[in-house]
Design a protein around this motif. Structure first.
Motif, PDB file in Angstrom:
ATOM      1  N   LEU A 143       0.798  -1.080  -0.194  1.00  0.00           N
ATOM      2  CA  LEU A 143      -0.068  -0.063  -0.067  1.00  0.00           C
ATOM      3  C   LEU A 143       0.761   1.032   0.130  1.00  0.00           C
ATOM      4  O   LEU A 143       2.071   1.665   0.882  1.00  0.00           O
ATOM      5  N   VAL A 144       0.733   2.150  -1.025  1.00  0.00           N
ATOM      6  CA  VAL A 144       1.643   3.244  -1.376  1.00  0.00           C
ATOM      7  C   VAL A 144       0.956   4.351  -0.452  1.00  0.00           C
ATOM      8  O   VAL A 144      -0.278   4.596  -0.856  1.00  0.00           O
ATOM      9  N   VAL A 185       3.636  11.938  -6.594  1.00  0.00           N
ATOM     10  CA  VAL A 185       4.693  11.251  -5.868  1.00  0.00           C
ATOM     11  C   VAL A 185       4.159   9.938  -5.791  1.00  0.00           C
ATOM     12  O   VAL A 185       4.961   8.656  -5.891  1.00  0.00           O
ATOM     13  N   ALA A 186       3.010   9.647  -5.081  1.00  0.00           N
ATOM     14  CA  ALA A 186       2.284   8.407  -4.986  1.00  0.00           C
ATOM     15  C   ALA A 186       2.377   7.430  -6.416  1.00  0.00           C
ATOM     16  O   ALA A 186       2.599   6.264  -6.351  1.00  0.00           O
ATOM     17  N   ARG A 187       2.002   8.031  -7.263  1.00  0.00           N
ATOM     18  CA  ARG A 187       2.088   7.393  -8.616  1.00  0.00           C
ATOM     19  C   ARG A 187       3.427   6.977  -8.982  1.00  0.00           C
ATOM     20  O   ARG A 187       3.522   5.746  -9.614  1.00  0.00           O
ATOM     21  N   VAL A 188       4.440   7.821  -9.027  1.00  0.00           N
ATOM     22  CA  VAL A 188       6.071   7.525  -9.200  1.00  0.00           C
ATOM     23  C   VAL A 188       6.246   6.262  -8.362  1.00  0.00           C
ATOM     24  O   VAL A 188       6.945   5.218  -8.730  1.00  0.00           O
ATOM     25  N   ASN A 189       5.862   6.271  -7.114  1.00  0.00           N
ATOM     26  CA  ASN A 189       6.406   5.399  -6.047  1.00  0.00           C
ATOM     27  C   ASN A 189       5.702   4.097  -6.377  1.00  0.00           C
ATOM     28  O   ASN A 189       6.156   3.124  -6.290  1.00  0.00           O
ATOM     29  N   ARG A 190       4.234   4.199  -7.066  1.00  0.00           N
ATOM     30  CA  ARG A 190       3.689   2.954  -7.163  1.00  0.00           C
ATOM     31  C   ARG A 190       4.473   2.388  -8.434  1.00  0.00           C
ATOM     32  O   ARG A 190       4.617   1.209  -8.431  1.00  0.00           O
ATOM     33  N   GLY A 191       4.806   3.168  -9.522  1.00  0.00           N
ATOM     34  CA  GLY A 191       5.488   2.562 -10.498  1.00  0.00           C
ATOM     35  C   GLY A 191       6.885   1.861 -10.070  1.00  0.00           C
ATOM     36  O   GLY A 191       7.171   0.868 -10.790  1.00  0.00           O
ATOM     37  N   VAL A 195       1.519  -3.651  -5.921  1.00  0.00           N
ATOM     38  CA  VAL A 195       0.760  -2.577  -5.188  1.00  0.00           C
ATOM     39  C   VAL A 195      -0.704  -2.783  -5.424  1.00  0.00           C
ATOM     40  O   VAL A 195      -1.361  -2.985  -6.302  1.00  0.00           O
ATOM     41  N   VAL A 196      -1.210  -2.584  -4.205  1.00  0.00           N
ATOM     42  CA  VAL A 196      -2.644  -3.270  -3.885  1.00  0.00           C
ATOM     43  C   VAL A 196      -3.517  -1.758  -3.908  1.00  0.00           C
ATOM     44  O   VAL A 196      -4.625  -1.966  -3.934  1.00  0.00           O
ATOM     45  N   GLY A 197      -2.944  -0.754  -3.490  1.00  0.00           N
ATOM     46  CA  GLY A 197      -3.740   0.392  -3.430  1.00  0.00           C
ATOM     47  C   GLY A 197      -2.942   1.812  -2.973  1.00  0.00           C
ATOM     48  O   GLY A 197      -1.684   1.590  -2.746  1.00  0.00           O
ATOM     49  N   GLU A 198      -3.382   2.915  -3.252  1.00  0.00           N
ATOM     50  CA  GLU A 198      -2.830   3.992  -2.942  1.00  0.00           C
ATOM     51  C   GLU A 198      -3.642   4.798  -1.865  1.00  0.00           C
ATOM     52  O   GLU A 198      -4.956   4.541  -1.935  1.00  0.00           O
ATOM     53  N   ALA A 199      -3.274   5.610  -1.012  1.00  0.00           N
ATOM     54  CA  ALA A 199      -3.923   6.709  -0.121  1.00  0.00           C
ATOM     55  C   ALA A 199      -3.073   8.121   0.091  1.00  0.00           C
ATOM     56  O   ALA A 199      -1.869   7.803  -0.288  1.00  0.00           O
ATOM     57  N   HIS A 200      -3.909   9.092   0.229  1.00  0.00           N
ATOM     58  CA  HIS A 200      -3.137  10.320   0.298  1.00  0.00           C
ATOM     59  C   HIS A 200      -3.350  10.987   1.388  1.00  0.00           C
ATOM     60  O   HIS A 200      -3.003  12.390   1.437  1.00  0.00           O
TER      61      HIS A 200
END
Length: 235
Positions: free
Chosen positions: A18-19, A26-32, A42-47
Motif C-alpha cells: 500500500l503506497v 509522488v504516490a504514482r511514481v512510487n507505485r510505478g 501494489v494493491v492500493g494508494e492513499a493520500h
C-alpha cells in the motif's frame, strides 16, 4: 506472513504493498517503482492518514510505504494505529522528507523496517525492497533460525561466521576486489578473483548480509535487473 490467495489477486508469494503519500504524483511514481520489482504488487494508494488506515483495514497489505507528512495526521500516528489495529500485522517502510532526529527515532521505536529520506534514487528504494523481500522469505522458510542468520538480518555478524562452503581466504579476496573496484557484478567479480559467477555471488551476498556491501539493482530496457554490489565497509 500469509499472502493473498483470493481469485484474481496477485500471486500468493507477492508482497502486497500500500503506497501512502499526500502528493498524488509522488504516490504514482512510487507505485510505478514498486511495480517494477519482481515479487511486489501494489494493491492500493492513499493520500491521507484516514484513507491509509481505511485502505490497510480493507486491503490487508503486507507492506506500507508511508509518508510522514500527511494533511490530516502525522504518519507516525498512522504507524501507531496500524500497530494497534486488530488482524494481521503489517510492515511499514517510511518514505518521507522528514529528517529530524525525533521523527526518525519515533519511527524506529514504532517498528519501521527502514526509513528512506526524500529525495532518493529509484535504486535506493529498489535496494530496500529487495532486502525486505529476502529477509521476509527467510523468516517464512521455517519456525527457527540461528544466531548467525539473525545477526546477518540485522546487518551484523562476524567475518568468521561464514555460511557453509565459504572460506575466509576467498572472502578476503572478494572483499579486496570489491573495495578496489567500488562496484561490481557477480560476473565481473568472478573474473577478477578466479571464481564462477555463482560462487562470487555467494561471497558478495555474504558481504551484503554482514553490512560491508550493498546491492544496487540496475534495470535495463528489458529483462531482469542486474545486481551490482557496492562496497560500503563496516558502519
Amino acid at each position: 506472513m500469509p499472502r493473498s490467495t483470493e481469485p484474481g489477486a496477485p500471486a500468493a508469494t507477492d508482497v502486497r504493498v500500500l503506497v501512502v503519500d499526500d502528493d498524488f504524483m509522488v504516490a504514482r511514481v512510487n507505485r510505478g517503482l514498486v511495480q517494477r520489482v519482481a515479487g511486489f504488487t501494489v494493491v492500493g494508494e492513499a493520500h491521507t492518514g484516514a484513507a491509509a488506515l481505511t485502505a490497510a483495514a480493507r486491503l490487508r497489505p503486507d507492506l506500507v510505504l508511508l509518508d510522514i507528512y500527511l494533511p490530516d495526521m502525522s504518519g507516525l500516528e498512522v504507524l501507531r494505529r496500524l500497530r494497534e489495529a486488530p488482524g494481521p500485522e503489517v510492515d511499514v517502510l517510511a518514505v518521507t522528507a522528514a529528517r529530524d532526529v525525533a521523527t526518525i527515532r519515533a519511527a524506529m521505536r514504532g517498528g519501521v523496517v527502514h526509513y528512506l529520506i526524500k529525495p532518493f534514487t529509484r535504486e535506493a528504494l529498489w535496494e530496500r525492497l529487495d532486502r525486505y523481500r529476502r529477509i521476509d522469505q527467510r523468516l517464512s522458510a521455517g519456525p527457527e533460525i540461528g544466531q548467525a542468520e539473525v545477526d546477518r538480518m540485522f546487518g551484523g555478524g562476524r567475518a568468521e561466521d561464514l555460511p557453509k562452503g565459504l572460506t575466509p581466504q576467498t572472502r578476503e579476496l572478494v572483499g579486496r576486489a570489491l573495495r578496489a573496484a567500488g562496484d561490481l557484478s557477480a560476473t565481473e567479480c568472478g573474473d577478477l578473483v578466479g571464481l564462477s559467477r555463482v560462487s562470487a555471488r555467494r561471497y558478495l551476498e555474504h558481504l551484503v548480509e554482514t553490512g560491508e556491501a550493498e546491492v544496487r539493482l540496475r534495470y535495463g530496457a528489458a529483462g531482469r535487473p542486474e545486481r551490482r554490489y557496492h562496497w560500503i565497509g563496516r558502519s
